[in-house]
Design a protein around this motif. Sequence first.
Motif, PDB file in Angstrom:
ATOM      1  N   VAL A 129       0.853  -1.187   0.000  1.00 40.16           N
ATOM      2  CA  VAL A 129       0.000   0.000   0.000  1.00 40.16           C
ATOM      3  C   VAL A 129       0.885   1.232   0.000  1.00 40.16           C
ATOM      4  CG1 VAL A 129      -0.149   0.065   2.543  1.00 40.16           C
ATOM      5  CG2 VAL A 129      -1.919   1.158   1.163  1.00 40.16           C
ATOM      6  N   PRO A 130       0.550   2.254  -0.784  1.00 38.78           N
ATOM      7  CA  PRO A 130       1.268   3.517  -0.640  1.00 38.78           C
ATOM      8  C   PRO A 130       1.164   4.008   0.803  1.00 38.78           C
ATOM      9  CG  PRO A 130      -0.052   3.533  -2.643  1.00 38.78           C
ATOM     10  CD  PRO A 130      -0.449   2.306  -1.875  1.00 38.78           C
ATOM     11  N   ALA A 131       2.275   4.431   1.364  1.00 34.65           N
ATOM     12  CA  ALA A 131       2.284   4.836   2.774  1.00 34.65           C
ATOM     13  C   ALA A 131       1.273   5.945   3.051  1.00 34.65           C
ATOM     14  CB  ALA A 131       3.690   5.281   3.171  1.00 34.65           C
ATOM     15  N   ALA A 132       1.075   6.836   2.088  1.00 31.75           N
ATOM     16  CA  ALA A 132       0.149   7.956   2.279  1.00 31.75           C
ATOM     17  C   ALA A 132      -1.304   7.505   2.356  1.00 31.75           C
ATOM     18  CB  ALA A 132       0.315   8.964   1.139  1.00 31.75           C
ATOM     19  N   PHE A 133      -1.586   6.263   1.949  1.00 28.12           N
ATOM     20  CA  PHE A 133      -2.963   5.753   1.958  1.00 28.12           C
ATOM     21  C   PHE A 133      -3.155   4.654   2.999  1.00 28.12           C
ATOM     22  CE2 PHE A 133      -2.734   8.102  -1.880  1.00 28.12           C
ATOM     23  CZ  PHE A 133      -4.020   8.535  -2.152  1.00 28.12           C
ATOM     24  N   ALA A 134      -2.172   4.425   3.849  1.00 32.55           N
ATOM     25  CA  ALA A 134      -2.309   3.461   4.938  1.00 32.55           C
ATOM     26  C   ALA A 134      -2.934   4.152   6.142  1.00 32.55           C
ATOM     27  CB  ALA A 134      -0.945   2.894   5.307  1.00 32.55           C
ATOM     28  N   TYR A 135      -3.749   3.422   6.867  1.00 35.75           N
ATOM     29  CA  TYR A 135      -4.405   3.959   8.063  1.00 35.75           C
ATOM     30  C   TYR A 135      -3.694   3.470   9.316  1.00 35.75           C
ATOM     31  CZ  TYR A 135      -8.370   5.453   5.201  1.00 35.75           C
ATOM     32  OH  TYR A 135      -9.157   6.067   4.263  1.00 35.75           O
ATOM     33  N   ARG A 136      -3.484   4.386  10.233  1.00 36.64           N
ATOM     34  CA  ARG A 136      -3.013   4.005  11.566  1.00 36.64           C
ATOM     35  C   ARG A 136      -4.233   3.569  12.369  1.00 36.64           C
ATOM     36  NH1 ARG A 136       2.275   5.604  11.874  1.00 36.64           N
ATOM     37  NH2 ARG A 136       2.899   7.238  10.409  1.00 36.64           N
ATOM     38  N   LEU A 137      -4.135   2.442  13.060  1.00 38.67           N
ATOM     39  CA  LEU A 137      -5.298   1.816  13.668  1.00 38.67           C
ATOM     40  C   LEU A 137      -5.272   1.921  15.185  1.00 38.67           C
ATOM     41  CD1 LEU A 137      -5.419  -1.411  11.478  1.00 38.67           C
ATOM     42  CD2 LEU A 137      -6.746   0.686  11.192  1.00 38.67           C
ATOM     43  N   PRO A 138      -6.458   2.043  15.802  1.00 42.45           N
ATOM     44  CA  PRO A 138      -6.513   2.066  17.270  1.00 42.45           C
ATOM     45  C   PRO A 138      -6.040   0.747  17.846  1.00 42.45           C
ATOM     46  CG  PRO A 138      -8.715   1.863  16.320  1.00 42.45           C
ATOM     47  CD  PRO A 138      -7.785   2.143  15.177  1.00 42.45           C
ATOM     48  N   GLY A 139      -5.469   0.803  19.018  1.00 38.48           N
ATOM     49  CA  GLY A 139      -4.852  -0.393  19.587  1.00 38.48           C
ATOM     50  C   GLY A 139      -5.771  -1.264  20.401  1.00 38.48           C
ATOM     51  N   ASP A 140      -7.013  -0.829  20.639  1.00 37.45           N
ATOM     52  CA  ASP A 140      -7.872  -1.559  21.567  1.00 37.45           C
ATOM     53  C   ASP A 140      -8.843  -2.520  20.892  1.00 37.45           C
ATOM     54  OD1 ASP A 140      -9.196   0.534  20.411  1.00 37.45           O
ATOM     55  OD2 ASP A 140     -10.344   1.082  22.198  1.00 37.45           O
ATOM     56  N   LEU A 141      -8.758  -2.681  19.562  1.00 40.17           N
ATOM     57  CA  LEU A 141      -9.615  -3.615  18.844  1.00 40.17           C
ATOM     58  C   LEU A 141      -8.770  -4.690  18.186  1.00 40.17           C
ATOM     59  CD1 LEU A 141     -12.165  -1.199  17.093  1.00 40.17           C
ATOM     60  CD2 LEU A 141     -12.554  -2.586  19.123  1.00 40.17           C
ATOM     61  N   ASP A 142      -9.288  -5.920  18.163  1.00 42.06           N
ATOM     62  CA  ASP A 142      -8.542  -7.008  17.549  1.00 42.06           C
ATOM     63  C   ASP A 142      -8.639  -6.927  16.026  1.00 42.06           C
ATOM     64  OD1 ASP A 142     -10.710  -9.095  16.509  1.00 42.06           O
ATOM     65  OD2 ASP A 142     -11.391  -8.346  18.453  1.00 42.06           O
ATOM     66  N   ASP A 143      -7.768  -7.680  15.349  1.00 36.43           N
ATOM     67  CA  ASP A 143      -7.650  -7.619  13.892  1.00 36.43           C
ATOM     68  C   ASP A 143      -8.969  -7.941  13.189  1.00 36.43           C
ATOM     69  OD1 ASP A 143      -4.954  -7.121  14.331  1.00 36.43           O
ATOM     70  OD2 ASP A 143      -4.365  -9.209  14.034  1.00 36.43           O
ATOM     71  N   VAL A 144      -9.645  -8.997  13.630  1.00 34.67           N
ATOM     72  CA  VAL A 144     -10.875  -9.433  12.968  1.00 34.67           C
ATOM     73  C   VAL A 144     -11.971  -8.392  13.117  1.00 34.67           C
ATOM     74  CG1 VAL A 144     -12.720 -11.172  13.026  1.00 34.67           C
ATOM     75  CG2 VAL A 144     -10.318 -11.890  13.126  1.00 34.67           C
ATOM     76  N   THR A 145     -12.078  -7.776  14.278  1.00 40.89           N
ATOM     77  CA  THR A 145     -13.080  -6.745  14.503  1.00 40.89           C
ATOM     78  C   THR A 145     -12.806  -5.500  13.669  1.00 40.89           C
ATOM     79  OG1 THR A 145     -13.449  -7.536  16.763  1.00 40.89           O
ATOM     80  CG2 THR A 145     -14.165  -5.299  16.267  1.00 40.89           C
ATOM     81  N   LEU A 146     -11.534  -5.169  13.501  1.00 41.58           N
ATOM     82  CA  LEU A 146     -11.164  -3.964  12.761  1.00 41.58           C
ATOM     83  C   LEU A 146     -11.361  -4.093  11.258  1.00 41.58           C
ATOM     84  CD1 LEU A 146      -7.885  -2.650  14.462  1.00 41.58           C
ATOM     85  CD2 LEU A 146      -9.933  -1.301  13.945  1.00 41.58           C
ATOM     86  N   ALA A 147     -11.121  -5.270  10.710  1.00 41.12           N
ATOM     87  CA  ALA A 147     -11.055  -5.411   9.249  1.00 41.12           C
ATOM     88  C   ALA A 147     -12.280  -4.842   8.524  1.00 41.12           C
ATOM     89  CB  ALA A 147     -10.810  -6.877   8.875  1.00 41.12           C
ATOM     90  N   PRO A 148     -13.517  -5.184   8.913  1.00 43.70           N
ATOM     91  CA  PRO A 148     -14.658  -4.657   8.151  1.00 43.70           C
ATOM     92  C   PRO A 148     -14.813  -3.140   8.237  1.00 43.70           C
ATOM     93  CG  PRO A 148     -15.300  -6.558   9.470  1.00 43.70           C
ATOM     94  CD  PRO A 148     -13.947  -6.143   9.935  1.00 43.70           C
ATOM     95  N   LEU A 149     -14.236  -2.523   9.242  1.00 39.92           N
ATOM     96  CA  LEU A 149     -14.354  -1.068   9.359  1.00 39.92           C
ATOM     97  C   LEU A 149     -13.660  -0.361   8.208  1.00 39.92           C
ATOM     98  CD1 LEU A 149     -13.693  -0.442  13.171  1.00 39.92           C
ATOM     99  CD2 LEU A 149     -15.804  -1.149  12.045  1.00 39.92           C
TER     100      LEU A 149
END
Length: 335
Positions: A129-149
């Motif tokens: 992914v281009p670095a400018a289009f990557a999202y920094r993610l909150p640390g309190d949610l697991d990977d599976v929960t975050l993916a659909p967001l």
Amino acid sequence: MPAWSVIEPGPVESGSLRLVEKPVPVPDDDELLVRVRACGVCRTDLHVTEGDLPVHRPGVTPGHEVVGVVAGFGRAVRGFDVGERVGVAWLRRTDGTCAYCARGAENLCPASRYTGWDADGGYAPYTTVPAAFAYRLPGDLDDVTLAPLLCAGIIGHRALRRAALPAGGRLGLYGFGGSAHLCAQVAMAEGAVVHVLTRGAAARKLALELGAASARDATEMPPEPLDSAILFAPVGELVPVALRALDRGGTLAIAGIHLSDVPALRYQTDLFYEKQLRSVTSNTREDGREFLALAAEHAVHATTHPYPLSRADEALRDLKAGRFDGAAVLVDDLS
């Protein structure tokens, strides 16, 4: 590495998506190499696989709801560390210079490129992914929960804003899959009354559990006129149905990238009284950042159904058949 590939677009039941061997991708100078930990299954992946969307990259690996960690990066990248968790979404790149980008509408950029359509996506152990289009993610949610967001959530958020829902308004959601069930949570947290209209009994049950005021079949009328509606189901026949459900001055937003043909509209019953019909095209990065902040603020959560990455074709078949509510998420078991 093993990776899923759209060999020949066609019905997913026919084997159009196949597991093949591909090289681990090498990031360009401005890109991150991402080790995929989870990847949501989006209806757009089905459209790419079945040929509803034209081929942009032959043999493409679908997937654009990626949660992973940085495994490497190009020489021009700054500000990311190996091992940092990041998100990869649908919008992959824009030119940054056109009139649309200049006015903050990068989702309309004619040179826009997309993960899992123009470039290989997350149905594999690694993607870029281009670095400018990557999202920094909150640390309190697991990977599976975050993916659909990262797509369902973001697109649902943009569709909600396009629907011009007034404060405390009455919102109808046609279809209640991955995107709609996240959109509903934001709308209700902001004070809306939500009515769900969808064909699946399990989806209607989930809607009521999440707090919807009603849940009926997609062809039925809601119990009260709607101020706004969003069509998530890719079913053109529902456009006049939803328009007729709107109150005077109401707005219908169509959220999907693909829609079957819309039947003829009757001006007097479907469009008169200043009803509005709007489409939704992709999203901006600001949409993504805004939604992720709202999701954290309101504890928006995805109802998820994990599948091993090795069964991605089965997940797409189940999505097509409506065999689950919420969202499917692939978890890597191929590395």
